[in-house]
Design a protein around this motif. Structure first.
Motif, PDB file in Angstrom:
ATOM      1  N   GLU A 165      -5.371  15.685  -6.067  1.00 52.05           N
ATOM      2  CA  GLU A 165      -5.853  15.724  -7.455  1.00 52.05           C
ATOM      3  C   GLU A 165      -5.736  17.111  -8.073  1.00 52.05           C
ATOM      4  O   GLU A 165      -5.579  17.269  -9.273  1.00 52.05           O
ATOM      5  N   ASP A 221       1.712   9.638 -11.704  1.00 54.45           N
ATOM      6  CA  ASP A 221       2.385   8.534 -11.026  1.00 54.45           C
ATOM      7  C   ASP A 221       3.892   8.682 -11.122  1.00 54.45           C
ATOM      8  O   ASP A 221       4.620   8.421 -10.159  1.00 54.45           O
ATOM      9  N   ASN A 234       1.540  -1.331  -9.278  1.00 55.41           N
ATOM     10  CA  ASN A 234       0.132  -1.021  -8.981  1.00 55.41           C
ATOM     11  C   ASN A 234       0.018  -0.251  -7.664  1.00 55.41           C
ATOM     12  O   ASN A 234      -0.561  -0.718  -6.677  1.00 55.41           O
ATOM     13  N   ILE A 235       0.629   0.891  -7.641  1.00 56.46           N
ATOM     14  CA  ILE A 235       0.621   1.781  -6.484  1.00 56.46           C
ATOM     15  C   ILE A 235       0.316   3.186  -6.995  1.00 56.46           C
ATOM     16  O   ILE A 235       0.887   3.624  -7.995  1.00 56.46           O
ATOM     17  N   GLU A 236      -0.559   3.886  -6.302  1.00 57.16           N
ATOM     18  CA  GLU A 236      -0.819   5.279  -6.663  1.00 57.16           C
ATOM     19  C   GLU A 236       0.259   6.143  -6.003  1.00 57.16           C
ATOM     20  O   GLU A 236       0.121   6.578  -4.863  1.00 57.16           O
ATOM     21  N   ASP A 268       0.835  -1.197   0.000  1.00 56.34           N
ATOM     22  CA  ASP A 268       0.000   0.000   0.000  1.00 56.34           C
ATOM     23  C   ASP A 268       0.868   1.244   0.000  1.00 56.34           C
ATOM     24  O   ASP A 268       2.076   1.188   0.239  1.00 56.34           O
ATOM     25  N   GLU A 269       0.233   2.364  -0.263  1.00 51.52           N
ATOM     26  CA  GLU A 269       0.965   3.620  -0.409  1.00 51.52           C
ATOM     27  C   GLU A 269       1.638   4.065   0.887  1.00 51.52           C
ATOM     28  O   GLU A 269       2.712   4.662   0.873  1.00 51.52           O
ATOM     29  N   ARG A 276       1.199   9.083  -6.353  1.00 50.86           N
ATOM     30  CA  ARG A 276       0.854  10.436  -5.912  1.00 50.86           C
ATOM     31  C   ARG A 276       0.372  10.418  -4.464  1.00 50.86           C
ATOM     32  O   ARG A 276       0.504  11.404  -3.734  1.00 50.86           O
ATOM     33  N   LYS A 277      -0.169   9.244  -4.014  1.00 60.78           N
ATOM     34  CA  LYS A 277      -0.609   9.124  -2.623  1.00 60.78           C
ATOM     35  C   LYS A 277       0.559   8.820  -1.690  1.00 60.78           C
ATOM     36  O   LYS A 277       0.493   9.107  -0.495  1.00 60.78           O
ATOM     37  N   ASN A 315       2.789  13.330 -16.038  1.00 60.73           N
ATOM     38  CA  ASN A 315       2.413  12.016 -15.512  1.00 60.73           C
ATOM     39  C   ASN A 315       2.416  12.047 -13.984  1.00 60.73           C
ATOM     40  O   ASN A 315       3.445  12.176 -13.339  1.00 60.73           O
TER      41      ASN A 315
END
Length: 745
Positions: free
Chosen positions: A743, A612, A732-734, A458-459, A736-737, A610
């Motif tokens: 956003e 990510d 598969n990790i966001e 997880d982030e 930006r978080k 981008n």
């Protein structure tokens, strides 16, 4: 059980080598001079509880010793030997040295008991004008000299003396249980000062050395004919004998003596109650001297074992006598330590010190047996099988008792042990035996992997786990340096090299791994090393990217250098596409073609479109800035806008983002005043020590040729720049978080 001599020392049997010294140490000065005091302080129920608790700890430790003694050939040193062969030489030394001092202090403890009992009959040196205090020290010192002389020249002779002592103690117990004192004998003299009662745990600390007799037999482990048979049987029989007597004695005392105050003031209550006083006096003398003698035999052998393992100077362990087994130098050192402790002369002062170190050694013995059973290595096959839970319970009981007795002294004992462990660890001693540390770590890793396999990354907890395709660290050190800066102290790093398959052999792979590992350690880089045989570099790199890792512990980020050879562009582009396809992040580090300025201490991050990519870039830049090399650097986040009107808004967003996320960075917004973005970056970052840029991901239906063309154009456009790290986020990790990009930024 006959004792024969072997070339390497004595060959004592169970009764002479384990049971007798153990049970005689149990029936020592505490029984004769402090058992009534224990009963007077905590009452019958409290006394029976203390006896049961103390014996339970010793019994659990005895079970653990029995298991380990039937699984290994126990050599000299007793507890030290077992712990060092189980938990490693550092842990063995950490408990062996304090245990030696505890046993040496024990010599003084038992001699102090003998002197106290003798002085209770009157000062034998009064006719010489010597006062009681000085007389006590003279008697204790003289007794220590005589006992040391006996232990110095022959352990066999010292143990033979103990049979007579055993008989004397037996006679004294018979006299005690036949006693029927008159009311006049139990009367308290008028105006006698009654001391205040001690707390439960203070009493426990004073009593506990009474049940630590198993150390006497364990200390002679190297002189036993068959330790695997003698240690379990002799130890458990001694514990059982001691428990039986110690449970009956307070019941008998409570029945005969009704005034607890008398128990507090009369340290010779056993003499007062006994049918005949002379056997009790002889028993006190015999028990005190036999216990001191047992410690004088055990303490030097612990010191000798430490010397033979080179923890302390080896000459200390030199053996003497007919069979070169008597540790005379170690005995002389034990004498010196005991002589210093004799000057303290107070049973109640020395007893808690002994309790702490005995409890600590018992705790580690139990822990060793518990971990052996928990690991379940094929080599763990004791004839005397004990469930690991019982041993771990014994360890917990030891440490809990230490804390309850004195939390401060417990912390001090642990700190002393930790200091010894650290000092021995720094010496990097090479033990000639295998221990179970690898098994413990393997068990922990196995447990962690199975738990990790049930969780998803997880982030919040993300960190770079890097596979660096660096080749030899010596030739491409900049890649290893970058990877180390990103991972040190918080992430995993694997440095890999491809070995041409025609040169492959198991021996060569092991030699290369060892050489690379040694080189990395010298440069203080913590990393795993992977040598992979392959027909060529690219196919080997592809195979590593696909398959390297175990369960959830696979690299999430691949770090590699660039290639300038146009012939390799297609294969290199295919490798990048593979990295992206298997959801690994990519860092491609390009060395600078120009000489950087001396003050190149800035890290520039170029913010593109981008989200990510920029999230991963800022995370990596922040990680690097925490490393010692880049700690003083300045992090600058830069972006390019088309017009002056956009500049203020973009600058405000960047500054707000930096403030919200608590990133130590500056914001700079540039106007596009040149046709190419790369020309702007080249001009604006010419003085940077490191530049981060995003890299375009392959399109879904894009061919290898098309992506190779993109790669070639990218290499051409970024020539003559400072060291440049291209970053491509694929996991598969966001991201930006991870760094907290909202956003709206």
């Amino acid at each position: 059980m006959g004792e024969t001599k072997e070339k390497n020392g004595y060959s004592f049997g169970m009764f002479k080598g384990v049971y007798t010294p153990s049970v005689l140490t149990i029936f020592g000065v505490i029984m004769y001079l402090r058992f009534g005091w224990v009963l007077g302080n905590v009452g019958l129920a409290g006394t029976l509880l203390i006896v049961t608790m103390a014996t339970a700890i010793t019994f659990l430790t005895g079970l653990s010793i029995s298991a380990m003694a039937t699984n290994m050939k126990v050599g000299g040193g007793g507890a030290y030997y077992i712990i060092s062969r189980s938990l490693g030489i550092e842990a063995g030394a950490a408990i062996g040295l304090p245990l030696f001092f505890a046993r040496a202090f024990g010599i003084a403890f038992y001699i102090a008991g003998f002197t106290e009992a003798l002085m209770a009959l009157g000062n034998p040196l009064a006719s010489l004008g010597i006062g009681p205090e000085l007389a006590s020290r003279i008697i204790s010192s003289g007794t220590l000299v005589l006992l040391t002389a006996l232990a110095y020249f022959s352990a066999d002779l010292a143990l033979k003396v103990q049979f007579a002592i055993f008989a004397a103690i037996g006679v004294s117990l018979v006299s005690f249980f036949m006693g029927n004192p008159t009311p006049e004998a139990l009367a308290i003299p008028p105006e006698t000062l009654i001391p205040p009662k001690a707390s439960f745990w203070v009493v426990f600390a004073v009593f506990f050395p009474a049940v630590t007799g198993i150390e006497a037999g364990l200390g002679l482990s190297g002189d036993l004919k068959d330790p695997a048979k003698s240690l379990p049987l002799g130890t458990l029989l001694a514990i059982g004998t001691g428990y039986l007597v110690y449970m009956v004695m307070p019941i008998f005392l409570a029945y005969k003596v009704h005034d607890s105050n008398l128990l507090l003031i009369d340290s010779n209550i056993m003499t007062t109650v006994a049918r005949w006083s002379i056997p009790i006096v002889v028993g006190v003398f015999a028990a005190s001297l036999s216990s001191a003698l047992g410690s004088l035999l055990g303490a030097p052998r612990t010191l000798q074992a430490l010397a033979l393992d080179r923890v302390i100077p080896r000459f200390i362990g030199k053996g003497f006598g007919k069979d070169k087994a008597d540790p005379r130098i170690a005995t002389a050192i034990s004498f010196a330590v005991a002589l210093g402790a004799v000057l303290l002369g107070d049973l109640n002062l020395i007893a808690p010190i002994l309790s702490m170190f005995f409890l600590l050694s018992y705790g580690l013995l139990n822990l060793s047996a518990g971990l052996e059973g928990l690991i379940e290595s094929p080599s763990w096959r004791p004839k005397f099988n004990v469930h690991y839970g019982i041993s771990l319970l014994g360890a917990a009981a030891c440490f809990a008792a230490m804390l309850m007795i004195d939390a401060g002294a417990t912390i001090l004992a642990i700190l002393v042990t930790a200091l010894v462990f650290y000092l021995v660890k720094r010496r990097q001693l090479n033990a000639h035996w295998a221990d179970m540390r690898y098994g413990i770590l393997y068990l922990l890793v196995r447990f962690a992997i199975h738990r990790l396999n049930r969780l998803k990354p997880d982030e919040r907890t993300w960190r770079p786990n890097i596979l660096a395709l660096s080749g030899s660290p010596k030739s491409r050190w900049h890649l290893v340096e970058m990877a180390h800066a990103l991972t040190q102290h918080s992430s995993a790093l694997t440095v890999s090299s491809i070995l041409p398959v025609e040169d492959w052999s198991a021996e060569k792979v092991q030699s290369m791994e060892r050489s690379m590992r040694d080189y990395l350690e010298k440069r203080e880089v913590e990393a795993m090393v992977k040598i992979f045989p392959s027909p060529d570099m690219i196919s080997g790199a592809r195979a590593l990217v696909r398959a390297y890792g175990y369960g959830p512990l696979i690299p999430n980020t691949i770090l590699l250098g660039d290639t300038e050879k146009r012939d390799n562009f297609d294969e290199f582009a295919e490798l990048i596409r593979l990295v992206y396809r298997v959801k690994r992040n990519l860092i491609m580090l390009r060395e600078s073609e120009v000489e950087p300025p001396e003050d190149a201490d800035e890290i520039h991050v170029w913010w593109g479109g981008n989200m990510d990519n920029i999230g991963l870039i800022i995370t990596l830049a922040y990680q690097i800035q925490k490393s010692p090399i880049w700690k003083q650097s300045k992090l600058i986040i830069k972006t390019i806008v088309k017009t002056e009107d956009e500049r203020d808004a973009a600058c405000s967003r960047l500054e707000s983002f930096i403030e919200e996320q608590r990133i130590p960075a500056e914001a700079k917004v540039l106007i596009k005043d040149l046709p190419s973005f790369y020309d702007i970056i080249r001009n604006a970052s010419h003085n940077a020590g490191l530049v981060f840029m995003g890299m375009r991901a392959p399109y879904e239906d894009e061919t290898d040729d098309a992506y190779a063309e993109y790669y070639g154009n990218l290499m051409e456009a970024t020539k003559e720049m400072p060291p440049l790290a291209f970053v491509l986020a694929a996991e598969n990790i966001e991201f930006r978080k991870v760094i907290g990009i909202s956003e709206r930024v």
